[in-house]
Design an enzyme around this catalytic site. Structure first.
Site, mmCIF file in Angstrom:
data_model
loop_
_atom_site.group_PDB
_atom_site.id
_atom_site.type_symbol
_atom_site.label_atom_id
_atom_site.label_comp_id
_atom_site.label_asym_id
_atom_site.label_seq_id
_atom_site.Cartn_x
_atom_site.Cartn_y
_atom_site.Cartn_z
ATOM 1 N N ASP A 1 0.852 -1.186 0.000
ATOM 2 C CA ASP A 1 0.000 0.000 0.000
ATOM 3 C C ASP A 1 0.891 1.241 0.000
ATOM 4 O O ASP A 1 1.889 1.316 0.709
ATOM 5 C CB ASP A 1 -0.913 0.003 1.234
ATOM 6 C CG ASP A 1 -2.065 0.981 1.070
ATOM 7 O OD1 ASP A 1 -3.216 0.526 0.953
ATOM 8 O OD2 ASP A 1 -1.806 2.207 1.034
ATOM 9 N N ILE A 2 0.501 2.222 -0.799
ATOM 10 C CA ILE A 2 1.306 3.435 -0.954
ATOM 11 C C ILE A 2 1.277 4.292 0.325
ATOM 12 O O ILE A 2 2.191 5.092 0.545
ATOM 13 C CB ILE A 2 0.812 4.237 -2.192
ATOM 14 C CG1 ILE A 2 1.926 5.059 -2.802
ATOM 15 C CG2 ILE A 2 -0.395 5.073 -1.881
ATOM 16 C CD1 ILE A 2 1.584 5.614 -4.183
ATOM 17 N N ASN B 1 -12.798 -2.465 2.697
ATOM 18 C CA ASN B 1 -13.665 -1.285 2.730
ATOM 19 C C ASN B 1 -14.591 -1.429 1.530
ATOM 20 O O ASN B 1 -14.145 -1.305 0.386
ATOM 21 C CB ASN B 1 -12.836 -0.011 2.634
ATOM 22 C CG ASN B 1 -11.908 0.160 3.816
ATOM 23 O OD1 ASN B 1 -12.288 -0.100 4.952
ATOM 24 N ND2 ASN B 1 -10.679 0.572 3.559
ATOM 25 N N VAL C 1 -10.771 3.087 -3.834
ATOM 26 C CA VAL C 1 -10.433 2.525 -5.147
ATOM 27 C C VAL C 1 -11.489 1.479 -5.469
ATOM 28 O O VAL C 1 -11.649 0.489 -4.736
ATOM 29 C CB VAL C 1 -9.017 1.904 -5.150
ATOM 30 C CG1 VAL C 1 -8.731 1.259 -6.497
ATOM 31 C CG2 VAL C 1 -7.964 2.968 -4.812
ATOM 32 N N HIS D 1 -10.592 -5.147 -3.397
ATOM 33 C CA HIS D 1 -9.265 -5.504 -2.893
ATOM 34 C C HIS D 1 -9.366 -5.752 -1.400
ATOM 35 O O HIS D 1 -10.261 -5.235 -0.736
ATOM 36 C CB HIS D 1 -8.253 -4.391 -3.184
ATOM 37 C CG HIS D 1 -8.659 -3.058 -2.645
ATOM 38 N ND1 HIS D 1 -9.579 -2.246 -3.291
ATOM 39 C CD2 HIS D 1 -8.314 -2.406 -1.512
ATOM 40 C CE1 HIS D 1 -9.769 -1.155 -2.577
ATOM 41 N NE2 HIS D 1 -9.009 -1.220 -1.491
ATOM 42 N N HIS E 1 -7.194 -5.542 2.185
ATOM 43 C CA HIS E 1 -5.999 -5.067 2.889
ATOM 44 C C HIS E 1 -5.462 -6.217 3.747
ATOM 45 O O HIS E 1 -6.222 -6.867 4.469
ATOM 46 C CB HIS E 1 -6.351 -3.880 3.801
ATOM 47 C CG HIS E 1 -6.825 -2.675 3.062
ATOM 48 N ND1 HIS E 1 -6.041 -1.565 2.856
ATOM 49 C CD2 HIS E 1 -8.012 -2.398 2.456
ATOM 50 C CE1 HIS E 1 -6.721 -0.650 2.174
ATOM 51 N NE2 HIS E 1 -7.931 -1.135 1.924
HETATM 52 P P1 5GP Z 1 -9.677 1.552 0.017
HETATM 53 O O1 5GP Z 1 -9.890 2.758 0.855
HETATM 54 O O2 5GP Z 1 -10.289 1.688 -1.357
HETATM 55 O O3 5GP Z 1 -10.022 0.281 0.708
HETATM 56 O O4 5GP Z 1 -8.109 1.424 -0.143
HETATM 57 C C1 5GP Z 1 -7.392 1.869 -1.217
HETATM 58 C C2 5GP Z 1 -5.960 1.753 -0.815
HETATM 59 O O5 5GP Z 1 -5.171 1.850 -1.972
HETATM 60 C C3 5GP Z 1 -5.508 2.851 0.141
HETATM 61 O O6 5GP Z 1 -4.994 2.273 1.335
HETATM 62 C C4 5GP Z 1 -4.434 3.597 -0.646
HETATM 63 O O7 5GP Z 1 -3.349 4.015 0.156
HETATM 64 C C5 5GP Z 1 -4.024 2.588 -1.696
HETATM 65 N N1 5GP Z 1 -3.624 3.166 -2.960
HETATM 66 C C6 5GP Z 1 -4.306 4.093 -3.673
HETATM 67 N N2 5GP Z 1 -3.668 4.375 -4.817
HETATM 68 C C7 5GP Z 1 -2.558 3.595 -4.825
HETATM 69 C C8 5GP Z 1 -1.498 3.443 -5.758
HETATM 70 O O8 5GP Z 1 -1.441 4.060 -6.818
HETATM 71 N N3 5GP Z 1 -0.526 2.541 -5.444
HETATM 72 C C9 5GP Z 1 -0.557 1.809 -4.284
HETATM 73 N N4 5GP Z 1 0.450 0.964 -4.079
HETATM 74 N N5 5GP Z 1 -1.551 1.933 -3.385
HETATM 75 C C10 5GP Z 1 -2.534 2.816 -3.651
#
Ligand code: 5GP
Length: 109
Positions: free
Chosen positions: A29-30, A85, A94, A98, A100
């Site tokens: 995760d970034i 999420n 996103v 996915h 975590h």
């Molecule tokens: P969500 O909130 O949708 O469950 O999590 C999306 C996750 O994707 C977040 O924790 C965010 O930091 C990670 N993320 C978003 N864009 C990128 C990216 O371009 N590269 C990587 N490695 N992680 C990303």
């Protein structure tokens, strides 16, 4: 339009790739929220759990298998959390399903 994760899968944008097989990719995760914070992403681009068609539920097994593999191979990841999420009001940012994978010490914002 392709999701950001599909672009990572296609190597159109960079990411730190931890593992990959035919069904899933694992990236760092970034913006990590734990010492180990990976995203287990099915290669099948599906927006969320509600959008899974009957035949799409086969994405679930490779995710759990990958979590098991990570827990066995990544130092410090023996005990872990899996988190989804699902939906905007639950924090999804996103819209490509996915999971975590979090292990080790949680990090503050
Ligand atoms: P969500 O909130 O949708 O469950 O999590 C999306 C996750 O994707 C977040 O924790 C965010 O930091 C990670 N993320 C978003 N864009 C990128 C990216 O371009 N590269 C990587 N490695 N992680 C990303």
């Amino acid at each position: 339009m392709k999701s950001i994760f599909s672009k990572i899968i296609a190597r159109e944008i960079p990411a730190k790739i931890i593992a990959e097989n035919d069904e899933v990719i694992v990236i760092e995760d970034i913006a990590p929220k734990a010492a180990i914070h990976y995203l287990i992403i099915p290669k099948l681009e599906v927006r969320d759990i509600q959008s899974l068609a009957a035949q799409d539920f086969q994405v679930v097994e490779p995710i759990f298998k990958m979590a098991q593999q990570l827990s066995r191979t990544v130092p410090g990841a023996e005990h872990f959390r899996l988190l989804i999420n699902n939906g905007e009001r639950a924090g999804q940012r996103v819209f490509h399903l996915h999971v975590h994978f979090l292990a080790g010490q949680l990090l503050g914002d």
